[in-house]
Design an enzyme around this catalytic site. Structure first.
Site, PDB file in Angstrom:
ATOM      1  N   GLU A 103      26.469  45.768  -5.737  1.00 26.31           N
ATOM      2  CA  GLU A 103      25.722  45.716  -6.990  1.00 26.31           C
ATOM      3  C   GLU A 103      25.094  44.338  -7.216  1.00 26.31           C
ATOM      4  O   GLU A 103      23.966  44.231  -7.696  1.00 26.31           O
ATOM      5  CB  GLU A 103      26.637  46.070  -8.171  1.00 26.31           C
ATOM      6  CG  GLU A 103      27.192  47.484  -8.153  1.00 26.31           C
ATOM      7  CD  GLU A 103      26.155  48.552  -8.467  1.00 26.31           C
ATOM      8  OE1 GLU A 103      24.985  48.184  -8.742  1.00 26.31           O
ATOM      9  OE2 GLU A 103      26.504  49.738  -8.436  1.00 26.31           O
ATOM     10  N   ASP A 250      23.696  57.199   0.008  1.00 35.96           N
ATOM     11  CA  ASP A 250      22.272  57.309  -0.307  1.00 35.96           C
ATOM     12  C   ASP A 250      21.398  56.165   0.206  1.00 35.96           C
ATOM     13  O   ASP A 250      20.499  56.351   1.034  1.00 35.96           O
ATOM     14  CB  ASP A 250      22.085  57.496  -1.819  1.00 35.96           C
ATOM     15  CG  ASP A 250      22.867  56.482  -2.651  1.00 35.96           C
ATOM     16  OD1 ASP A 250      23.558  55.626  -2.083  1.00 35.96           O
ATOM     17  OD2 ASP A 250      22.783  56.542  -3.901  1.00 35.96           O
ATOM     18  N   GLU A 344      25.517  64.085 -14.071  1.00 39.63           N
ATOM     19  CA  GLU A 344      26.022  63.276 -12.962  1.00 39.63           C
ATOM     20  C   GLU A 344      26.361  64.137 -11.748  1.00 39.63           C
ATOM     21  O   GLU A 344      26.248  63.691 -10.628  1.00 39.63           O
ATOM     22  CB  GLU A 344      27.256  62.487 -13.391  1.00 39.63           C
ATOM     23  CG  GLU A 344      26.953  61.177 -14.077  1.00 39.63           C
ATOM     24  CD  GLU A 344      26.326  60.146 -13.158  1.00 39.63           C
ATOM     25  OE1 GLU A 344      26.990  59.171 -12.771  1.00 39.63           O
ATOM     26  OE2 GLU A 344      25.134  60.301 -12.811  1.00 39.63           O
ATOM     27  N   GLU A 362      16.550  57.738 -10.621  1.00 41.50           N
ATOM     28  CA  GLU A 362      16.185  58.239  -9.288  1.00 41.50           C
ATOM     29  C   GLU A 362      15.185  59.389  -9.342  1.00 41.50           C
ATOM     30  O   GLU A 362      14.292  59.484  -8.487  1.00 41.50           O
ATOM     31  CB  GLU A 362      17.445  58.666  -8.524  1.00 41.50           C
ATOM     32  CG  GLU A 362      18.269  57.527  -7.971  1.00 41.50           C
ATOM     33  CD  GLU A 362      19.111  56.837  -9.027  1.00 41.50           C
ATOM     34  OE1 GLU A 362      19.615  55.728  -8.773  1.00 41.50           O
ATOM     35  OE2 GLU A 362      19.269  57.416 -10.130  1.00 41.50           O
TER      36      GLU A 362
END
Length: 900
Positions: A103, A250, A344, A362
Site C-alpha cells: 500500500e 489482480d 465487495e 476499479e
C-alpha cells in the site's frame, strides 16, 4: 451524448471532487484519511483497529499525497502547487509505525512520483511550479530506501510490512516475523521502483522489484501457468493455491503488461501473455471470472467473485482483447444496477456475498478504458449512472461515505484515499475532451493507483541488465504472443452494433435468467457425472444413502446425546473420483448449514437522518429486533427523536409528553429490551432506538446483533425497535445538541431521497438521480456475509455434526458476523434427523454446484427431502493427510483469511 452534457457531467465530477477534497483538507488534514460521518481525521492508533485495512495509514497525510496528480488532471493547478508545498512542509516519512509495503508503494511512493511527473511538466510549460527543484522526487527516494529492507529475504520477495522508522526484524520494529505475502503484494512494485530508478539513476530499486517478479514467475505452477494467492516469502511454497484475477493477485498481472509498456522489456510481455492464456483457458467463464486451483485448474475453487476483479476488463482493453472485456464489464454493470454499487463480493447467481462497498474505483477504470477503445457512448451513460449513485447514496455533508451494506444503504465512517486518487480521475477523463486536459494523457501510463508515470522513462537510465528468464521455463507458442492490438478505430465504425450485440444477451442475466455454463460440470468431475448424492437429498435414515456415503469415505457416527456426526477420510474412499464426490458432498452440507443460518437471522436495518442539514444523506446501520413492527413488511416509521427519562427506559417514563408521537432514544442496559419497548410504547412513542452503553462501540468493528425478546409473549409490542452502537448513536445525539429538532426514518433499507424531501428546498444533486433505481427489488433477507471457509471442508478428514438447533430465546443478543471479515467458522454443520423434511428455500434463483439452474419451483419440489441445517458449536479436529492427496483436496479451498 452532446458535448454540452459531457461538459455538464465533467463539471459535476469537479464539484464532487471539491466536496471530498475540501472536506478532507478542512476536517482531517494532516491525518491520513477523512472520517466523513463524524467530520474528523482518521489517525492511526486513535481509532479502533480495522486490522489490515489500517496498514495503509502511516501518519504521512496519505489522502493528500494520493490526490496530487488528480489535482493536475482536473486542471486545479493552483491547488496542486499549494498541495505540493504542504507535502514538503508537513509530511514526515520517519514515523514509528508499521505499514504495508504494497500500500505504501502504490499510494505514497506512487503519489510522490506522480506528483513529481506532473510538477516537472508544469514547470516546463512555464506558468506554475517555477520554484520546484525535484523536492517530491527526493522524498520518494527517501521513502524508497525506507522500503528496501523489506526485500532482505533469500527469495527476494518482500516482507508484507515494514516499520518506517526501524525497518525489519529489530525489536522496536514490531514486524519481520511474517512468513507469507500475497502475490499482488510482491508483484506490484516494478512500475514505481523502476520509475524511481529511472528518475534518480539509482538502479537498486528496479533491481529489487525485478528480482521479486522473477521469483514469482519461476514459482508459477508449470502445467497450468497460474500463480496462487499467497506465497511463503522464505521458501517460495504456495500457501494458498487458489488462483483468480481478483483480490491477492489482480495487480500482479496488471504490472506485467504495464511494465512492458513503460520499460519496453519483451520478457514482461511474454510472461503476461503466458499467464493471460491460462486465465482465458481456466478462469474466464464468460461473463464470469471464477477462481480455480492452480494444480487442478478445471475445478472451481469458489462460487463467488470479489469486487477487485472489476479492473480486469480495463486490462483486457490494454491487451487488445475487446470482446471478453465488454462481456465482463456488462455483467458487472448489471450487478451495479441491481445493488446500486458493486458489493465487495457476490455469488455466481449475483446475490450479495460480502455487502460492503468502500467506494472502489476499479469499475470506473474499466469503463474509461472501454470508452477510450470503442468510442461507444454507452459507456458515457454508465459513467453517468456511477455519478448519480455516488451523489444519491454515498454523499454526506462531510464528503462521501463508504457503504457498509449495499442492501440497506447504510454507511461506514470511511473515505479511502484511493477514492480521490482514482475515482474522480477516471470519471473526469471519461467525459473530458482532449482540450479539457492541460497535458496529453497519452504520454503517461497509469499505475494501479492511477498515478501517472511518463513513457519517456523507457529510454532513461537504462542500466539494468535484462536477463530474459522467460524462455528458460516454458516453451512459448508464438501464436499466443501478438505484438499488436486490434484496431478499434476500424472495428467499431465498420460495425457500430458490435459491442451492443455482445452486451445484449447479458442485459437480463442478473435479474431474470440463470447464467448457463457458470460451473462446467463435465470438467468439474473427471467421470463427467454428477455426484451420486447431493447434500439437499441426504437422509440419515436411508440405507442407500449410507452406502453411498461409505463409498465416498464419509462415516456416520451416532453420538450418545442423540446427535449424528458425519466424518470424511478421503483415504478411505473407494476411488479418487469417489473422494472428490465426498469432498463436494461435505462442502454442500456446510453450505446448506450456512444458508439455513442466514435464513433464520434478520437482516440489518437502516436509520436515516432526514432533517436539515442531513436530508437523508446519513444512513446508519442498525440491528433489528425479534419483536415489534417488522420494517421489512410494513411501511417505514418516520418521526422526530427525543430522549426518554429515565434514559435506560426501565421504568415508567417521567417525560411522556416529550416522547409522545416521537421516536424515543433509550440507553441499553439494566433491563430487557422488550421491557424498554413496552415503557416507551405506553408513553406514546411511535418507535424506539436503543443506543449501546459501551462507549466507543461501532458497527465498523463489532458484529451487529438482533435484540431478542424476554421469553414471554411480545405480541403486545407494536412499535418498531432498532439498536445502534455507541458511535452511530452519538451521531444522532450530536445532531440533537447542534440542531435540536432531528427527524429520522426507520426502515429496512435507505429510502429515495427525492421522495423523502419532496417539496423542500434542497441541493439539486441530492434528487437529480433516477429514483427508480433505488426502489429496485433487492435481497434483504440474506446475511450473505456469512461464508464458510472451505479450509475445514477441504481436508482429508472432515466432520459435520448433526444436532438440534438452538432456540433464539436462549440469548438476548444474536450476533451477526461482519460482512468483510468472515467470522471464525465452525467445522460442524448440524442437522436434526427428525426435522429432515423441512428445508426453507430462498425466493430467488440459485446456481447449484453442478452448474444447473434451480428456480423456485424446482426448490419447492425438493423441500420434503432436504435437511434442515444449522451450525453446531464445537470445532472438531482435522486429521493430517497423506501428501499425495493434497493437490486433489485443495481444489475446494476457500481460505478463512481472504483479504480484500
Amino acid at each position: 451524448m452532446s458535448r454540452e452534457e459531457k461538459q455538464k457531467l465533467g463539471n459535476q465530477v469537479l464539484e464532487m471532487f471539491d466536496h471530498a477534497y475540501g472536506n478532507y483538507m478542512e476536517h482531517a488534514y494532516p491525518a491520513d484519511e477523512l472520517m466523513p460521518l463524524t467530520c474528523r481525521g482518521r489517525v492511526r492508533g486513535q481509532e479502533p483497529s480495522r486490522g489490515d485495512v489500517d496498514d495503509a495509514l502511516g501518519k504521512f497525510s496519505l489522502t493528500l499525497i494520493d490526490s496530487l496528480d488528480t489535482l493536475v488532471v482536473l486542471n486545479k493547478t493552483k491547488e496542486f502547487e499549494d498541495a505540493v508545498r504542504k507535502v514538503l512542509r508537513d509530511v514526515n516519512l520517519d514515523n514509528d509505525v508499521v505499514v504495508s509495503v504494497f500500500e505504501t508503494n502504490i499510494r505514497v511512493l506512487g503519489g510522490l512520483l506522480g506528483g513529481h511527473s506532473l510538477a516537472i511538466m508544469l514547470k516546463e510549460k512555464g506558468e506554475y511550479m517555477q520554484w520546484y527543484n525535484d523536492e517530491l522526487l527526493q522524498m520518494a527516494k527517501q521513502l524508497g530506501y525506507k522500503l528496501l529492507p523489506a526485500f532482505n529475504t533469500t527469495s527476494g520477495l518482500p516482507y508484507p510490512r515494514i516499520n518506517l522508522k526501524f525497518g525489519i526484524r529489530k525489536p522496536e520494529a514490531r514486524t519481520g516475523t511474517e512468513t507469507d505475502t500475497c502475490t499482488a503484494c510482491a508483484g506490484t512494485l516494478i512500475l514505481e521502483f523502476a520509475a524511481l530508478s529511472r528518475f534518480t539513476g539509482a538502479t537498486i530499486f528496479e533491481e529489487y522489484a525485478r528480482k521479486a517478479l522473477d521469483f514469482l514467475w519461476e514459482k508459477r505452477q508449470r502445467s497450468s501457468n497460474l500463480v496462487g494467492v499467497t506465497i511463503n516469502i522464505h521458501t517460495g511454497d504456495w500457501v494458498r493455491k487458489d488462483s483468480g484475477v481478483g483480490a491477492g493477485i489482480d495487480s500482479y498481472y496488471e504490472y506485467l503488461l504495464k511494465a512492458y509498456v513503460l520499460l519496453g522489456d519483451d520478457s514482461f510481455l511474454e510472461r503476461f501473455n503466458t499467464h493471460y492464456d491460462a486465465i482465458m483457458r481456466y478462469i474466464s467463464q464468460p461473463p464470469l471470472l471464477l477462481d480455480v486451483h492452480i494444480h487442478k485448474p478445471m475445478l472451481n475453487a469458489r462460487t463467488w467473485m470479489d469486487a477487485l476483479l472489476a479492473f480486469f476488463p480495463g486490462l483486457q482493453v490494454l491487451k487488445g482483447d475487446i470482446r471478453p472485456a465488454i462481456e465482463t464489464h456488462e455483467m458487472l454493470y448489471q450487478v451495479i444496477k441491481k445493488h446500486n454499487f458493486l458489493p465487495e463480493a457476490f455469488t455466481t447467481d449475483f446475490r450479495v456475498h460480502w455487502a460492503q462497498h468502500p467506494l472502489r474505483p476499479e469499475f470506473a477504470e474499466s469503463t474509461y478504458f472501454l470508452y477510450k477503445a470503442t468510442g461507444d457512448p454507452y459507456y458515457l451513460e454508465v459513467g453517468k449512472t456511477l455519478i448519480e449513485n455516488l451523489n444519491k447514496y454515498a454523499r454526506v455533508p462531510c464528503g462521501f461515505a463508504a457503504m457498509k451494506d449495499v442492501r440497506t444503504g447504510s454507511h461506514e465512517d470511511r473515505m479511502d484515499s484511493f477514492f480521490l486518487a482514482e475515482m474522480f480521475k477516471y470519471l473526469y477523463l471519461l467525459f473530458a475532451d482532449k482540450e479539457d486536459v492541460i497535458f496529453d494523457i497519452e504520454d503517461y501510463i497509469f499505475t494501479t493507483e492511477a498515478h501517472l508515470l511518463p513513457l519517456w522513462l523507457s529510454t532513461t537510465n537504462q542500466r539494468i541488465s535484462k536477463k530474459n528468464t522467460t524462455s528458460e521455463y516454458t516453451e512459448l507458442d508464438d501464436s499466443n504472443f501478438d505484438w499488436t492490438c486490434p484496431n478499434t478505430q476500424i472495428l467499431f465504425p465498420n460495425d457500430p452494433l458490435y459491442a451492443q450485440s455482445i452486451r445484449e444477451p447479458l442485459k437480463n442475466v442478473v435479474d431474470k435468467s440463470c447464467p448457463r455454463g457458470i460451473i462446467r460440470v463435465e470438467e468439474s468431475f473427471r467421470s463427467g457425472a454428477k455426484p451420486p448424492l447431493r447434500a439437499r437429498d441426504f437422509m440419515a435414515t436411508n440405507p442407500e444413502h449410507l452406502e453411498i456415503l461409505k463409498k465416498m469415505g464419509v462415516s456416520l457416527i451416532h453420538l450418545k446425546d442423540g446427535r449424528v456426526q458425519l466424518v470424511q477420510h478421503a483415504i478411505q474412499a473407494a476411488s479418487s473420483i469417489d473422494a472428490e464426490d465426498g469432498l463436494r458432498f461435505m462442502q454442500e452440507m456446510i453450505e446448506l448449514s450456512s444458508q439455513q443460518q442466514k435464513e433464520q437471522q434478520l437482516p440489518p436495518r437502516a436509520v436515516q437522518i432526514v432533517s436539515h442539514p442531513f436530508f437523508g444523506r446519513v444512513v446508519l446501520t442498525a440491528g433489528p429486533a425479534q419483536f415489534g413492527l417488522d420494517l421489512s413488511k410494513h411501511k417505514e416509521t418516520r418521526g422526530f427523536v427525543a430522549s426518554s427519562k429515565p434514559y435506560n427506559g426501565c421504568s415508567e417514563l417521567t417525560n411522556p409528553e416529550a416522547v409522545m408521537g416521537k421516536i424515543a432514544l433509550i440507553q441499553r442496559g439494566q433491563c430487557m429490551f422488550a421491557e424498554k419497548a413496552r415503557n416507551i410504547q405506553n408513553a406514546g412513542a411511535i418507535g424506539g432506538i436503543v443506543i449501546d452503553d459501551n462507549e466507543g462501540s461501532s458497527s465498523d468493528t463489532a458484529p451487529l446483533f438482533q435484540m431478542a425478546g424476554d421469553g414471554k409473549d411480545t405480541d403486545d409490542i407494536t412499535i418498531p425497535m432498532l439498536f445502534l452502537f455507541s458511535k452511530e448513536g452519538s451521531i444522532i445525539l450530536d445532531a440533537i445538541r447542534e440542531y435540536e429538532e432531528v427527524e429520522v426514518l426507520l426502515s429496512d433499507k435507505a429510502k429515495d431521497r427525492a421522495a423523502i424531501l419532496k417539496g423542500k428546498m434542497i441541493p439539486s444533486y441530492i434528487v437529480n438521480s433516477n429514483p427508480e433505481t433505488e426502489n429496485e427489488e433487492q435481497p434483504s433477507s440474506e446475511n450473505d456475509s456469512q461464508n464458510q471457509s472451505a479450509e475445514q471442508i477441504a481436508s482429508s478428514s472432515q466432520e459435520v455434526d448433526l444436532v438440534d438447533q438452538e432456540s433464539p430465546e436462549e440469548s438476548s443478543l444474536n450476533s451477526y458476523p461482519e460482512s468483510l471479515s468472515p467470522a471464525d467458522t465452525d467445522n460442524a454443520a448440524s442437522i436434526s434427523p427428525s426435522e429432515q423434511n423441512s428445508n426453507p428455500t430462498e425466493n430467488h434463483e440459485t446456481t447449484s454446484l453442478d452448474g444447473e439452474c434451480t428456480d423456485l419451483e424446482q426448490s419447492e419440489t425438493e423441500e420434503d427431502s432436504s435437511p434442515n441445517v444449522s451450525w453446531g458449536k464445537k470445532v472438531q479436529p482435522i486429521d493430517s493427510i497423506l501428501a499425495d492427496w493434497n493437490e486433489d483436496i485443495e481444489a475446494f479451498e476457500m481460505m478463512e483469511k481472504d483479504e480484500l
